[in-house]
Write a protein that holds these residues in place. Structure first.
Motif, PDB file in Angstrom:
ATOM      1  N   LEU A   8     -51.502  42.411 -29.198  1.00 13.25           N
ATOM      2  CA  LEU A   8     -50.203  41.749 -29.110  1.00 13.25           C
ATOM      3  C   LEU A   8     -50.162  40.474 -29.941  1.00 13.25           C
ATOM      4  CD1 LEU A   8     -48.959  42.020 -25.400  1.00 13.25           C
ATOM      5  CD2 LEU A   8     -47.776  42.782 -27.465  1.00 13.25           C
ATOM      6  N   ALA A   9     -51.210  39.664 -29.844  1.00 15.09           N
ATOM      7  CA  ALA A   9     -51.238  38.386 -30.558  1.00 15.09           C
ATOM      8  C   ALA A   9     -51.134  38.594 -32.058  1.00 15.09           C
ATOM      9  CB  ALA A   9     -52.510  37.626 -30.214  1.00 15.09           C
ATOM     10  N   SER A  10     -51.826  39.618 -32.567  1.00 14.29           N
ATOM     11  CA  SER A  10     -51.758  39.902 -34.004  1.00 14.29           C
ATOM     12  C   SER A  10     -50.354  40.316 -34.413  1.00 14.29           C
ATOM     13  CB  SER A  10     -52.760  41.003 -34.340  1.00 14.29           C
ATOM     14  OG  SER A  10     -52.636  41.393 -35.687  1.00 14.29           O
ATOM     15  N   ALA A  11     -49.721  41.149 -33.585  1.00 13.48           N
ATOM     16  CA  ALA A  11     -48.362  41.603 -33.890  1.00 13.48           C
ATOM     17  C   ALA A  11     -47.368  40.455 -33.859  1.00 13.48           C
ATOM     18  CB  ALA A  11     -47.954  42.686 -32.906  1.00 13.48           C
ATOM     19  N   VAL A  12     -47.519  39.572 -32.888  1.00 11.26           N
ATOM     20  CA  VAL A  12     -46.614  38.428 -32.782  1.00 11.26           C
ATOM     21  C   VAL A  12     -46.682  37.573 -34.040  1.00 11.26           C
ATOM     22  CG1 VAL A  12     -46.211  36.242 -31.577  1.00 11.26           C
ATOM     23  CG2 VAL A  12     -46.590  38.337 -30.263  1.00 11.26           C
ATOM     24  N   GLU A  13     -47.874  37.341 -34.539  1.00 10.44           N
ATOM     25  CA  GLU A  13     -48.028  36.527 -35.737  1.00 10.44           C
ATOM     26  C   GLU A  13     -47.397  37.198 -36.948  1.00 10.44           C
ATOM     27  OE1 GLU A  13     -49.008  33.377 -36.010  1.00 10.44           O
ATOM     28  OE2 GLU A  13     -48.948  33.559 -33.817  1.00 10.44           O
ATOM     29  N   ARG A  14     -47.549  38.513 -37.057  1.00  9.87           N
ATOM     30  CA  ARG A  14     -46.945  39.242 -38.179  1.00  9.87           C
ATOM     31  C   ARG A  14     -45.429  39.162 -38.121  1.00  9.87           C
ATOM     32  NH1 ARG A  14     -49.417  45.162 -38.039  1.00  9.87           N
ATOM     33  NH2 ARG A  14     -48.059  45.426 -39.862  1.00  9.87           N
ATOM     34  N   LEU A  15     -44.867  39.317 -36.936  1.00  9.31           N
ATOM     35  CA  LEU A  15     -43.414  39.279 -36.799  1.00  9.31           C
ATOM     36  C   LEU A  15     -42.879  37.868 -37.007  1.00  9.31           C
ATOM     37  CD1 LEU A  15     -42.845  41.694 -33.771  1.00  9.31           C
ATOM     38  CD2 LEU A  15     -42.729  42.184 -36.223  1.00  9.31           C
ATOM     39  N   ARG A  16     -43.611  36.878 -36.523  1.00  6.50           N
ATOM     40  CA  ARG A  16     -43.166  35.493 -36.719  1.00  6.50           C
ATOM     41  C   ARG A  16     -43.171  35.143 -38.200  1.00  6.50           C
ATOM     42  NH1 ARG A  16     -46.350  33.021 -33.308  1.00  6.50           N
ATOM     43  NH2 ARG A  16     -44.793  32.794 -31.659  1.00  6.50           N
ATOM     44  N   ALA A  17     -44.208  35.560 -38.906  1.00  2.08           N
ATOM     45  CA  ALA A  17     -44.296  35.274 -40.343  1.00  2.08           C
ATOM     46  C   ALA A  17     -43.184  35.959 -41.120  1.00  2.08           C
ATOM     47  CB  ALA A  17     -45.658  35.706 -40.872  1.00  2.08           C
ATOM     48  N   ALA A  18     -42.685  37.080 -40.582  1.00  2.00           N
ATOM     49  CA  ALA A  18     -41.621  37.828 -41.255  1.00  2.00           C
ATOM     50  C   ALA A  18     -40.237  37.277 -40.935  1.00  2.00           C
ATOM     51  CB  ALA A  18     -41.699  39.296 -40.857  1.00  2.00           C
ATOM     52  N   GLY A  19     -40.170  36.276 -40.057  1.00  2.00           N
ATOM     53  CA  GLY A  19     -38.885  35.671 -39.725  1.00  2.00           C
ATOM     54  C   GLY A  19     -38.135  36.351 -38.610  1.00  2.00           C
ATOM     55  N   VAL A  20     -38.790  37.234 -37.863  1.00  2.00           N
ATOM     56  CA  VAL A  20     -38.148  37.889 -36.722  1.00  2.00           C
ATOM     57  C   VAL A  20     -37.851  36.836 -35.653  1.00  2.00           C
ATOM     58  CG1 VAL A  20     -38.488  39.568 -34.867  1.00  2.00           C
ATOM     59  CG2 VAL A  20     -39.219  40.098 -37.198  1.00  2.00           C
ATOM     60  N   ALA A  21     -36.650  36.870 -35.120  1.00  2.00           N
ATOM     61  CA  ALA A  21     -36.185  35.798 -34.231  1.00  2.00           C
ATOM     62  C   ALA A  21     -36.923  35.753 -32.895  1.00  2.00           C
ATOM     63  CB  ALA A  21     -34.687  35.940 -33.996  1.00  2.00           C
ATOM     64  N   SER A  22     -37.340  36.890 -32.382  1.00  2.43           N
ATOM     65  CA  SER A  22     -37.988  36.939 -31.061  1.00  2.43           C
ATOM     66  C   SER A  22     -39.296  37.725 -31.156  1.00  2.43           C
ATOM     67  CB  SER A  22     -37.051  37.582 -30.044  1.00  2.43           C
ATOM     68  OG  SER A  22     -36.546  38.821 -30.543  1.00  2.43           O
ATOM     69  N   PRO A  23     -40.305  37.159 -31.811  1.00  4.69           N
ATOM     70  CA  PRO A  23     -41.530  37.926 -32.081  1.00  4.69           C
ATOM     71  C   PRO A  23     -42.288  38.342 -30.823  1.00  4.69           C
ATOM     72  CG  PRO A  23     -41.821  35.609 -32.664  1.00  4.69           C
ATOM     73  CD  PRO A  23     -40.361  35.813 -32.400  1.00  4.69           C
ATOM     74  N   GLU A  24     -42.363  37.467 -29.817  1.00  2.94           N
ATOM     75  CA  GLU A  24     -43.086  37.817 -28.593  1.00  2.94           C
ATOM     76  C   GLU A  24     -42.415  38.981 -27.861  1.00  2.94           C
ATOM     77  OE1 GLU A  24     -42.105  34.742 -29.315  1.00  2.94           O
ATOM     78  OE2 GLU A  24     -43.951  33.538 -29.519  1.00  2.94           O
ATOM     79  N   HIS A  25     -41.105  38.873 -27.717  1.00  2.50           N
ATOM     80  CA  HIS A  25     -40.348  39.927 -27.041  1.00  2.50           C
ATOM     81  C   HIS A  25     -40.478  41.252 -27.777  1.00  2.50           C
ATOM     82  CE1 HIS A  25     -36.684  42.395 -26.605  1.00  2.50           C
ATOM     83  NE2 HIS A  25     -36.712  42.038 -25.342  1.00  2.50           N
ATOM     84  N   ASP A  26     -40.274  41.221 -29.097  1.00  5.78           N
ATOM     85  CA  ASP A  26     -40.270  42.463 -29.861  1.00  5.78           C
ATOM     86  C   ASP A  26     -41.653  43.100 -29.911  1.00  5.78           C
ATOM     87  OD1 ASP A  26     -37.711  41.572 -30.227  1.00  5.78           O
ATOM     88  OD2 ASP A  26     -37.667  41.896 -32.382  1.00  5.78           O
ATOM     89  N   ALA A  27     -42.681  42.287 -30.051  1.00  5.87           N
ATOM     90  CA  ALA A  27     -44.042  42.823 -30.064  1.00  5.87           C
ATOM     91  C   ALA A  27     -44.354  43.527 -28.757  1.00  5.87           C
ATOM     92  CB  ALA A  27     -45.051  41.701 -30.321  1.00  5.87           C
ATOM     93  N   ALA A  28     -43.951  42.931 -27.647  1.00  4.03           N
ATOM     94  CA  ALA A  28     -44.204  43.534 -26.340  1.00  4.03           C
ATOM     95  C   ALA A  28     -43.390  44.799 -26.142  1.00  4.03           C
ATOM     96  CB  ALA A  28     -43.905  42.522 -25.234  1.00  4.03           C
TER      97      ALA A  28
END
Length: 280
Positions: A8-28
């Motif tokens: 999950l932590a790796s996915a959150v970082e990838r989504l945050r770097a891509a500018g996704v507005a809610s990386p924690e929610h979307d990764a989960a």
């Protein structure tokens, strides 16, 4: 096997770097989708099998490219109903739940309400009203064949009368008899192209997004059609952009056909939808 927290932590970082507005929610949400569970039960998962990690990484990459989360999971929740969504249909937004709630309240106050949802898209508002007001007679209209196909799927078995056609001309048999007209029309000005999020601009149908230079062309059509469909004293509710909190109500007020014209804010305090009552 890798630990769920590390995945999950790796996915959150990838989504945050891509500018996704809610990386924690979307990764989960994506991990829950891959594992066939829900976000609330992810805490019960300690490790993720390699095959699941591979599938998850592919979905995270697609989300990082700004493909809508709902396209990846194939579904979206709207109030108390689940909708199938994907390419070709506008993904319903949480803000529109307030407009649907207003329509539900109006319908609940009547014995046999006739409710019309114009520009129904996925069928979200129509399905919500039919679910929460089972005694309502609900009709829905969608112009785009691809979106209509999604609405047909979502509204199957609900009793909603779904039509493929133009909101400006459909439902002639209901003229002067409708109690509630509700609509989430396209309202983005053409000049605002660059300000639209990639998820919407690159994946939602443009027919559901853009509406002339000021974004109000569809609302003008809606105003005229609602005035024909509604009975005297019937009500209209329509979503608009947050910058149209004055201009959208003015579209109704200037015609002289409406009273009790009122704008409503969403939960973030932004102007979100206008309501009005057809003058007797």
């Amino acid at each position: 096997m890798p630990a769920r927290r590390a995945v999950l932590a790796s996915a959150v970082e990838r989504l945050r770097a891509a500018g996704v507005a809610s990386p924690e929610h979307d990764a989960a949400e994506l991990l829950a989708h891959v594992l066939g569970t829900d976000r609330g039960r992810l805490v019960l998962v300690d490790e993720v099998e390699p095959r699941a990690v591979t599938s998850y990484d592919a979905l995270v990459a697609r989300r990082a490219s700004r493909e809508p989360l709902q396209h990846l999971t194939g579904s979206a929740w709207f109030r108390h109903v689940e909708l199938a969504v994907g390419p070709g249909v506008f993904v319903p937004r949480p803000e529109t739940e307030l407009l649907a709630g207003w329509a539900v309240e109006q319908a609940l106050a009547l014995d046999e309400p006739v409710v019309v949802d114009l520009c129904t898209g996925s069928g979200a508002v129509a399905k919500a009203v039919a679910h929460e007001v089972p005694h309502a007679h609900v009709h829905a209209v969608e112009l785009d064949p691809d979106a209509h196909a999604w609405a047909e799927r979502n509204l199957a078995g609900t009793g909603v009368d779904l039509r493929l056609g133009d909101m400006a001309t459909e439902l002639e048999e209901l003229v002067g008899t409708v109690d509630v007209v509700v609509c989430n029309p396209p309202y983005v000005p053409l000049e605002a192209w660059e300000s639209v999020s990639p998820e919407a601009r690159d994946h939602d149908p443009h027919l559901a997004l853009f509406s002339g230079q000021d974004g109000l062309d569809a609302l003008r059509v809606l105003e005229r059609r609602a005035a024909v469909l509604l009975r005297p004293g019937g009500v209209l509710g329509a979503e608009h952009a947050d910058v149209q909190g004055a201009s959208a109500p003015e579209v109704l007020s200037r015609t002289g056909r409406w009273r009790d014209v009122r704008d409503h804010h969403d939960l973030a305090g932004r102007a979100r939808f206008v309501t009005a009552r057809l003058a007797r």
